[in-house]
Scaffold this motif. Structure first.
Motif, PDB file in Angstrom:
ATOM      1  N   GLN A  85       0.902  -1.125  -0.094  1.00  0.00           N
ATOM      2  CA  GLN A  85       0.086   0.005  -0.028  1.00  0.00           C
ATOM      3  C   GLN A  85       0.902   1.311   0.077  1.00  0.00           C
ATOM      4  O   GLN A  85       0.464   2.282  -0.685  1.00  0.00           O
ATOM      5  CB  GLN A  85      -0.800   0.122   1.238  1.00  0.00           C
ATOM      6  N   ALA A  86       1.929   1.238   0.767  1.00  0.00           N
ATOM      7  CA  ALA A  86       2.807   2.234   0.784  1.00  0.00           C
ATOM      8  C   ALA A  86       3.307   2.722  -0.673  1.00  0.00           C
ATOM      9  O   ALA A  86       3.503   3.946  -0.980  1.00  0.00           O
ATOM     10  CB  ALA A  86       4.041   2.351   1.751  1.00  0.00           C
ATOM     11  N   LYS A  87       3.896   1.727  -1.219  1.00  0.00           N
ATOM     12  CA  LYS A  87       4.507   1.886  -2.645  1.00  0.00           C
ATOM     13  C   LYS A  87       3.113   2.378  -3.712  1.00  0.00           C
ATOM     14  O   LYS A  87       3.376   3.227  -4.497  1.00  0.00           O
ATOM     15  CB  LYS A  87       4.732   0.527  -3.201  1.00  0.00           C
ATOM     16  N   VAL A  88       1.982   1.794  -3.456  1.00  0.00           N
ATOM     17  CA  VAL A  88       0.792   2.497  -4.437  1.00  0.00           C
ATOM     18  C   VAL A  88       0.446   3.631  -4.116  1.00  0.00           C
ATOM     19  O   VAL A  88       0.403   4.641  -5.123  1.00  0.00           O
ATOM     20  CB  VAL A  88      -0.478   1.508  -3.947  1.00  0.00           C
ATOM     21  N   ASP A  89       0.479   4.101  -2.847  1.00  0.00           N
ATOM     22  CA  ASP A  89       0.362   5.583  -2.367  1.00  0.00           C
ATOM     23  C   ASP A  89       1.335   6.487  -2.881  1.00  0.00           C
ATOM     24  O   ASP A  89       1.081   7.506  -3.563  1.00  0.00           O
ATOM     25  CB  ASP A  89       0.082   5.766  -0.975  1.00  0.00           C
ATOM     26  N   ALA A  90       2.743   6.041  -2.785  1.00  0.00           N
ATOM     27  CA  ALA A  90       3.775   6.776  -3.386  1.00  0.00           C
ATOM     28  C   ALA A  90       3.818   6.860  -5.021  1.00  0.00           C
ATOM     29  O   ALA A  90       3.798   8.032  -5.405  1.00  0.00           O
ATOM     30  CB  ALA A  90       5.259   6.136  -2.985  1.00  0.00           C
ATOM     31  N   LEU A  91       3.260   5.838  -5.699  1.00  0.00           N
ATOM     32  CA  LEU A  91       3.319   5.805  -7.114  1.00  0.00           C
ATOM     33  C   LEU A  91       2.260   6.790  -7.542  1.00  0.00           C
ATOM     34  O   LEU A  91       2.137   7.625  -8.440  1.00  0.00           O
ATOM     35  CB  LEU A  91       2.876   4.628  -7.817  1.00  0.00           C
ATOM     36  N   ASN A  92       1.159   6.662  -6.726  1.00  0.00           N
ATOM     37  CA  ASN A  92      -0.129   7.514  -7.257  1.00  0.00           C
ATOM     38  C   ASN A  92       0.185   9.087  -7.030  1.00  0.00           C
ATOM     39  O   ASN A  92      -0.555   9.933  -7.555  1.00  0.00           O
ATOM     40  CB  ASN A  92      -1.610   7.027  -6.122  1.00  0.00           C
ATOM     41  N   ALA A  93       0.920   9.342  -5.885  1.00  0.00           N
ATOM     42  CA  ALA A  93       1.484  10.886  -5.733  1.00  0.00           C
ATOM     43  C   ALA A  93       2.595  10.984  -6.673  1.00  0.00           C
ATOM     44  O   ALA A  93       3.043  12.452  -6.509  1.00  0.00           O
ATOM     45  CB  ALA A  93       1.831  10.810  -4.370  1.00  0.00           C
ATOM     46  N   GLY A  94       2.944  10.112  -7.610  1.00  0.00           N
ATOM     47  CA  GLY A  94       3.972  10.608  -8.610  1.00  0.00           C
ATOM     48  C   GLY A  94       5.274  10.408  -8.367  1.00  0.00           C
ATOM     49  O   GLY A  94       6.341  10.664  -8.952  1.00  0.00           O
ATOM     50  N   HIS A  95       5.526   9.696  -7.285  1.00  0.00           N
ATOM     51  CA  HIS A  95       7.113   9.232  -6.733  1.00  0.00           C
ATOM     52  C   HIS A  95       7.541   8.187  -7.586  1.00  0.00           C
ATOM     53  O   HIS A  95       6.951   7.113  -7.485  1.00  0.00           O
ATOM     54  CB  HIS A  95       7.111   8.961  -5.060  1.00  0.00           C
ATOM     55  N   VAL A  96       8.596   8.089  -8.276  1.00  0.00           N
ATOM     56  CA  VAL A  96       9.281   7.343  -9.095  1.00  0.00           C
ATOM     57  C   VAL A  96      10.280   6.639  -8.407  1.00  0.00           C
ATOM     58  O   VAL A  96      11.320   7.328  -8.026  1.00  0.00           O
ATOM     59  CB  VAL A  96       9.738   7.773 -10.492  1.00  0.00           C
ATOM     60  N   PRO A  97      10.176   5.253  -7.921  1.00  0.00           N
ATOM     61  CA  PRO A  97      11.238   4.742  -6.941  1.00  0.00           C
ATOM     62  C   PRO A  97      12.386   4.147  -7.710  1.00  0.00           C
ATOM     63  O   PRO A  97      13.356   3.783  -7.319  1.00  0.00           O
ATOM     64  CB  PRO A  97      10.401   3.468  -6.333  1.00  0.00           C
ATOM     65  N   ILE A  98      12.494   4.345  -9.141  1.00  0.00           N
ATOM     66  CA  ILE A  98      13.602   3.719 -10.079  1.00  0.00           C
ATOM     67  C   ILE A  98      13.856   4.643 -11.167  1.00  0.00           C
ATOM     68  O   ILE A  98      13.154   5.642 -11.137  1.00  0.00           O
ATOM     69  CB  ILE A  98      13.221   2.675 -10.559  1.00  0.00           C
ATOM     70  N   TYR A  99      15.057   4.687 -11.576  1.00  0.00           N
ATOM     71  CA  TYR A  99      15.342   5.354 -12.701  1.00  0.00           C
ATOM     72  C   TYR A  99      15.368   4.721 -14.026  1.00  0.00           C
ATOM     73  O   TYR A  99      15.994   3.459 -14.294  1.00  0.00           O
ATOM     74  CB  TYR A  99      16.883   6.063 -12.661  1.00  0.00           C
ATOM     75  N   GLU A 100      14.622   5.264 -14.913  1.00  0.00           N
ATOM     76  CA  GLU A 100      14.473   4.890 -16.195  1.00  0.00           C
ATOM     77  C   GLU A 100      14.291   6.286 -17.058  1.00  0.00           C
ATOM     78  O   GLU A 100      13.486   6.863 -16.862  1.00  0.00           O
ATOM     79  CB  GLU A 100      13.346   3.882 -16.634  1.00  0.00           C
ATOM     80  N   PRO A 101      15.157   6.281 -18.187  1.00  0.00           N
ATOM     81  CA  PRO A 101      15.021   7.650 -18.914  1.00  0.00           C
ATOM     82  C   PRO A 101      13.729   7.898 -19.190  1.00  0.00           C
ATOM     83  O   PRO A 101      12.740   6.926 -20.068  1.00  0.00           O
ATOM     84  CB  PRO A 101      15.830   7.303 -20.194  1.00  0.00           C
ATOM     85  N   GLY A 102      12.858   9.100 -19.103  1.00  0.00           N
ATOM     86  CA  GLY A 102      11.734   9.320 -19.562  1.00  0.00           C
ATOM     87  C   GLY A 102      10.332   8.886 -18.829  1.00  0.00           C
ATOM     88  O   GLY A 102       9.197   9.396 -18.523  1.00  0.00           O
ATOM     89  N   LEU A 103      10.706   7.968 -17.659  1.00  0.00           N
ATOM     90  CA  LEU A 103       9.794   7.430 -16.855  1.00  0.00           C
ATOM     91  C   LEU A 103       8.889   8.339 -16.076  1.00  0.00           C
ATOM     92  O   LEU A 103       7.719   8.287 -15.919  1.00  0.00           O
ATOM     93  CB  LEU A 103      10.481   6.350 -16.016  1.00  0.00           C
TER      94      LEU A 103
END
Length: 163
Positions: A85-103
């Protein structure tokens, strides 16, 4: 319709049989990436060429997140499912946990236009989907083979909520 591109999917055979018994309009494709697998499950009757696809992706790690952001960026409606759930909340808030060009840009614009969202609600996500991707980890067993327990657990969950 079952496609195998160089990987063994016999471990999934019992689940596939159950899907076919429950609804013969479901199909499965499994492709292997070096350390993760991606399994695609789709309703053949709901996909029309040129239409916006309703896509669900189980797993919001590197494979699932990047795949979901790319599909959403080209106009599809994407729901990514994760058990954290914490990851889901962070992603819905726009926090990107990894680096990928353009992500970051893809995710930001897709969240803004509503073409992607993240959830822990597997039932809702399965009902949303014309196409389902399983993008969860397949760590190596001691003998070097892929540990498919996470893939099989997700496949069982999908089977539970399919109509």
């Amino acid at each position: 319709m079952l496609h195998d591109r160089g990987t063994h999917i016999c471990e999934c055979a019992p689940i596939i049989s159950e899907w076919r018994k429950k609804n013969d309009l479901w199909a499965l494709i499994k492709l292997d990436f070096e350390s993760d697998s991606m399994v695609y499950i789709y309703r053949t009757s709901t996909i029309e060429q040129g239409s916006v696809l309703k896509i669900t992706i189980f797993g919001s790690g590197y494979v699932g997140l990047v795949t979901g952001a790319c599909f959403a960026n080209v106009g599809n409606q994407v729901i990514c499912v994760d058990i954290d759930q914490a990851k889901v909340d962070a992603l819905n808030a726009g926090h990107v946990p990894i680096y990928e060009p353009g992500l970051e840009s893809y995710l930001s614009s897709s969240l803004a236009d509503g073409s992607i969202k993240f959830t822990t609600d597997a039932a809702m996500a399965v009902q949303h989907a014309a196409m389902i991707f399983i993008g969860v980890g397949t760590p190596a067993n001691d003998d070097g083979s892929a540990d498919l327990q996470y893939v099989l657990n997700v496949a069982s969950t999908i089977g539970e909520y399919m109509d």
